[in-house]
Each structure stands twice: as structure tokens, then as C-alpha cells.
Motif scaffolding. Sequence first.
Motif, PDB file in Angstrom:
ATOM      1  N   SER A  56      33.218  34.406  39.606  1.00  0.00           N
ATOM      2  CA  SER A  56      32.704  35.777  40.498  1.00  0.00           C
ATOM      3  C   SER A  56      33.798  35.922  41.628  1.00  0.00           C
ATOM      4  O   SER A  56      34.099  36.965  42.293  1.00  0.00           O
ATOM      5  N   GLY A 111      35.572  39.334  42.513  1.00  0.00           N
ATOM      6  CA  GLY A 111      35.586  39.734  44.096  1.00  0.00           C
ATOM      7  C   GLY A 111      37.027  40.045  44.443  1.00  0.00           C
ATOM      8  O   GLY A 111      37.270  41.291  45.057  1.00  0.00           O
ATOM      9  N   PHE A 119      31.959  35.963  44.845  1.00  0.00           N
ATOM     10  CA  PHE A 119      32.417  37.266  44.965  1.00  0.00           C
ATOM     11  C   PHE A 119      32.732  37.686  46.277  1.00  0.00           C
ATOM     12  O   PHE A 119      33.789  38.161  46.487  1.00  0.00           O
TER      13      PHE A 119
END
Length: 408
Positions: free
Chosen positions: A283, A287, A353
Motif C-alpha cells: 500500500s 500511495g 497508502f
Amino acid sequence: MGLKEKLHNFKEKNKDKKWIPGFNALFTFLYMPNETTHGGTHIKAADDLKRTMNTVIIALIPCLIFGMFNAGYQHYLATGAIEAANGFLGASFWSLDNLIMGAWTVLPLVVVSYGVGLAVEFVFAIIKGHEVEEGYLVTGMLVPLIVPVDIPLWMLAVAVIFGVIIGKEVFGGTGMNILNPALTIRAFLFFAYPTWMSGDKVWVHGAVERDQAIAAGQNLDAISGETLLGAYAQNSSLAGVDYWDMFWGLIPGSVGETSKFLIIIGALFLIFTKIGSWRIMLSTVIGALAMGLIFNGVVDAGWIGESSKFYGLMSVPFWQHLIIGSVLFGAVYMATDPVTAAQTNKGKWIYGFLIGFISIMIRVFNPAYPEGVFLAILLMNVFAPTIDHYVVQGNVKKRMKRIKVKTA
């Protein structure tokens, strides 16, 4: 009677002494403790905190060794003593001279990091009367890998003392801290000694001393230590820079964060041993790529011109953000810290993220400090409990709705 039994008997005879926690730390580092749980246990496994910490250290060792070679390579390359290596297996990189020079500069960082940090741990264990905790084993290895190779040792010692006390001990020790201690140390160095943590002369061994000699009128060749992030932040041309060199790590940077290849190998090892969270790693990468795509879109739409001070880093291809700077290193070894990261599965996706997203945002909007991953992780360390709270509350609400539907 063996040495282990003799040491155990010595510990039992002196268990009321105030200094015994320090002895216990050395004893349990060499041997398994002769103790068992006195109450019922819910989980039985062969791993413990010491084994967990040692597993992370094993994953970091390749980055440390490579960092030694790279420190020597960048020094000799900048002074013109050697030619640039032709790829990852280039003979001019894997030379004994590079290793010796690198070890001469990097190992003192490791010694100071462990020596000062463990000394603080021992002092607090004796004062507070608890066992010495193994949490600093990983922090002590991380710190030398995330600082410039020529950082003065006394600055590193001061930062380690600050980081261990403020980042961990004031919260109650290992498992109680809300901030990653290694990142706390790096943040202290950046804000207390910014000239030693940024600029174009701190990433190659000998650069500062050589520039001082040139300023004094000595006839020496100039030496540069600018990172790729620094060049992009100044809208400098990077013609001739090979993307594979960025991936393999044949570039200036912090000791352990340049080789993305070895960081990926370490990530796979941590995922295989179930020490690091693949959700947080993945994640974070997503991101970072998402924020990079947004900035690329802004440039492609013509909303910002080449004269803008933000243009250099905004125009970096979104995928290239992963092979310059410390995004991958932070995602694998820092963001996954089980104490300061989010604990719920959904929370880990959100937490990671936002780290990647904010890292690239800081990188672009703060050209004076284009490496923002460490600040992003510290920020999300603070918000991790909040993320978990709302995830848990959301699950509670969903289950309450199910109960109402069934009872209706």
C-alpha cells in the motif's frame, strides 16, 4: 557444571542487586533464559522478541555490506581514482579497496549507534529495575543505514540519546512507544544539524573536507556528493544517469537505502518469515505511485511550467520515485514496525497508502528537503491508533446492523 549453569547460579545469588538487569541482558543474548511462564499461555510458538529482532537484522545485513562498498566506490569515483562501474557486477565497484574504505567510514557509525543506544537502555533498565529490552537491536542497525556516511560521530551519539529517551523510554520502553525510535533519531539530526543532513556535499566520504581545503586555496580537484533527488529538486539535468544504476544502488545516498534490489530481497525475506506486513509495503508503494501520477498529470496538463521550482520533481516519471530516495527502504523496514504501525488489516492498507502518498507530496513541495518518507512515517505513526479505532468502530457498526437485521 557448564558455563550456562554457572552464569545462571551467579544470577540467582545476585538477583537482588540493582545491576542484575544488565547481566540478564547479556545472559539472555547468549542463552535462552531458564524461565517459564507461571500462568496459562494462549499462544505457543518458537519465536520471541529477540528472534524477531534478529530476523530483521539479517534482512538488513546485505544493505549494510552493500553500503560499505558503495561508500568507498562513491569516494574513489568522485576523486577520479576509478572509472564508473559498468553495471551491478562491475569490477570497479566490488573491489577490496572500496570495501576497506567503506568499512572504515560505516562501521564507526554502527559502533556508536549500538554502543550509545544500548548504554542508555542499560541505564534505564537499572534505574527502573526492569529487564533490558531487545527493541534497540533493530534500531541500532537501522540508524547507521539512514544517515549520511560522513555524519560526525558526536552528532550521531547525541541524536541516539535523544531518540532512545524521547522516542521510546518516556513512553515506557519497547512496545509502548508511539514513534519509531530510528526515525525520531533521524528527525532530530535533520532539525538540529540540517547542514549535515541535506545539500550536495554530505553523501560522499571526504566531500566536506575536500571542499574546505579548496576554499582555503589548496590545489585539489572538486568533489561532489549530490543525490538524484537533490538534482531533480534544483531542476538539474540528469542526462547520462542510468536507471539500472538507480535500481542496483550505484548512486550517492544514505548508507543503506540506495540498492533497491537488496531492499526488495529483504522485503521478500521479511514477508516469508511473517515479520513484515506485505499489506503495508504494497500500500505504501501504491500511495507513492498514485501521488506521482497526480503530479505527472499536473505537468502534462500544462498547469505548471519549467520555470517553477516544483517542476523538476513533479516531472519525474511516477515509477521513478521508487528507485530514487528512500521510499522503498522506508516502506520495508520503517513503516512495518509492528509497534508504531496500524494493527488492523484494513488499517494497514490505509496507513501504508497515506505514507506513500504524503512522502511524494513532501518530496515535491519541499525542494529543500526532497526526502519526505521519514517525516511521512512519523506523521502516520501518530495517526495509526486513530486509523485502527475507526476501522474497529466501523466493524462494530456493521455487526450491529447484522444483528438488527436477523432479530427483525
